[in-house]
Design an enzyme around this catalytic site. Structure first.
Site, PDB file in Angstrom:
ATOM      1  CB  SER A   1      -8.582 -29.313   5.924  1.00  0.00           C
ATOM      2  OG  SER A   1      -9.061 -30.272   7.476  1.00  0.00           O
TER       3      SER A   1
ATOM      4  CB  SER B   1       3.781 -29.853   2.998  1.00  0.00           C
ATOM      5  OG  SER B   1       4.572 -28.174   3.029  1.00  0.00           O
ATOM      6  CE  LYS B   2      -4.340 -27.761   2.637  1.00  0.00           C
ATOM      7  NZ  LYS B   2      -4.289 -28.056   3.496  1.00  0.00           N
ATOM      8  NE  ARG B   3       5.830 -25.384   5.489  1.00  0.00           N
ATOM      9  CZ  ARG B   3       4.669 -25.923   6.198  1.00  0.00           C
ATOM     10  NH1 ARG B   3       3.792 -25.380   6.639  1.00  0.00           N
ATOM     11  NH2 ARG B   3       4.798 -27.677   6.889  1.00  0.00           N
TER      12      ARG B   3
END
Ligand code: GLU
Length: 314
Positions: free
Chosen positions: A11, A251-253
């Site tokens: 995703s 996380s993508k952060r």
């Protein structure tokens, strides 16, 4: 056609991080080590969160690393489209099968109602749906639908679903008691992950699903859907999660482990070799190509417990 078809089902809500990458690498290794192939399906049901630009970046990152898929993504293939945002008509067909059997019903519960303090929770923290809207009368449904449209749930039986995970071993869950009726469709009409993933893996001929252990508890729901829809289920292999050194989920952060940073610092072989080391596939973090790691790949070498990312490795 080769016997094993694996898949990546990301995703892309941001640039890939090491955890996503590790999942793609193990899916690739698992399929390729058996002479198989890999399909890329973009799970962008939430189009606001997953713009096409991130999916394109993901494909170029996979190509740079040498683990491109053999079918799907922007290259297309015989089972397309490969973007979930373009497959609504297909999901509708399978949704209608369940609906015609009287298994689908509207749910008006708000998020705060569902997450009330006294709501039953499962061990992974998710709420077990107590069936609040299961038996509403047509009049109640009509009255409730006026202020806001409902989401749609599927009625699950009081039945235990057991399966043998290809890496983590036996897993079982009673659908009614441990999960409850789950969403098939959101109030805005978007189909839910659980339905889309089953339909897509089946129609795309996937025989082996490799994904993070956080999705282990989704598998009984999905296996039940395979059965209800008369679709052939793949083998499921859940891999350990890659965690930051303090135990946090990546996380993508976390810019420090995003592909953007890694690409500026390392060669593809250095990244693949370090990941291979983390996953137990080699004894030192030496540079390796994906093909070198595929040679001798075995799930027995991959730990079952979550993997902590040691400080300084990347
Ligand atoms: N799209 C999901 C994710 O990126 C993975 C779903 C799956 O592998 O079944 O977390």
């Amino acid at each position: 056609m080769s016997a094993v078809t694996g898949r990546y089902a990301p995703s892309p809500s941001g640039r890939m991080h090491l955890g996503n990458l590790c999942c793609c690498l193990l899916a690739w290794l698992s399929a390729k080590s058996k002479g198989g192939r890999v399909v890329l399906r973009i799970e962008d049901l939430d189009t606001m969160r997953c713009p096409r630009s991130f999916a394109d970046l993901l494909e170029s990152d996979l190509a740079w690393l040498g683990i491109s898929a053999d079918e799907g993504g922007s290259a297309g293939g015989a089972h397309g489209p490969y973007y979930q945002s373009e497959r609504s008509a297909i999901y509708q067909h399978y949704y209608d099968i369940l609906d015609r059997r009287g298994l689908v019903y509207p749910c008006f519960c708000s998020r705060s109602q569902l997450h009330a303090a006294d709501a039953p929770h499962r061990s992974d923290g998710q709420v077990v749906y107590p069936g609040t809207c299961r038996d509403l009368t047509p009049e109640q449904i009509a009255a409730r639908a006026r202020p806001r449209p409902p989401a749609w749930r599927v009625r699950v039986p009081d039945e235990e679903i057991a399966f043998m995970d290809g890496h983590l071993g036996p897993y079982r869950e009673n659908l009614a008691q441990d999960c409850g009726d789950f969403y098939l469709r959101r109030a805005d009409g978007v189909f839910a992950y659980q339905l889309a993933v089953v339909v897509d893996d089946a129609l795309m001929g996937v025989t082996e699903v490799v994904r993070g252990a956080d999705l282990l508890s989704s598998t009984p729901r999905q296996l039940w859907l395979y059965g209800e829809l008369g679709l052939k289920a793949p083998e499921f292999i859940h891999m350990p999660l890659l965690l930051a050194s303090d135990g946090r989920r990546l996380s993508k952060r976390d810019g420090d482990v995003s592909l953007e940073t890694l690409k500026a610092r390392y060669t593809p072989e250095e990244i693949i070799g370090r990941l291979g080391y983390l996953c137990g596939l080699q004894s030192a973090p030496d540079p390796r190509t994906p093909a070198e790691l595929a040679d001798g790949f075995s799930w027995d070498r991959v730990p079952q417990e979550d993997i902590l990312l040691p400080d300084g490795l990347f």
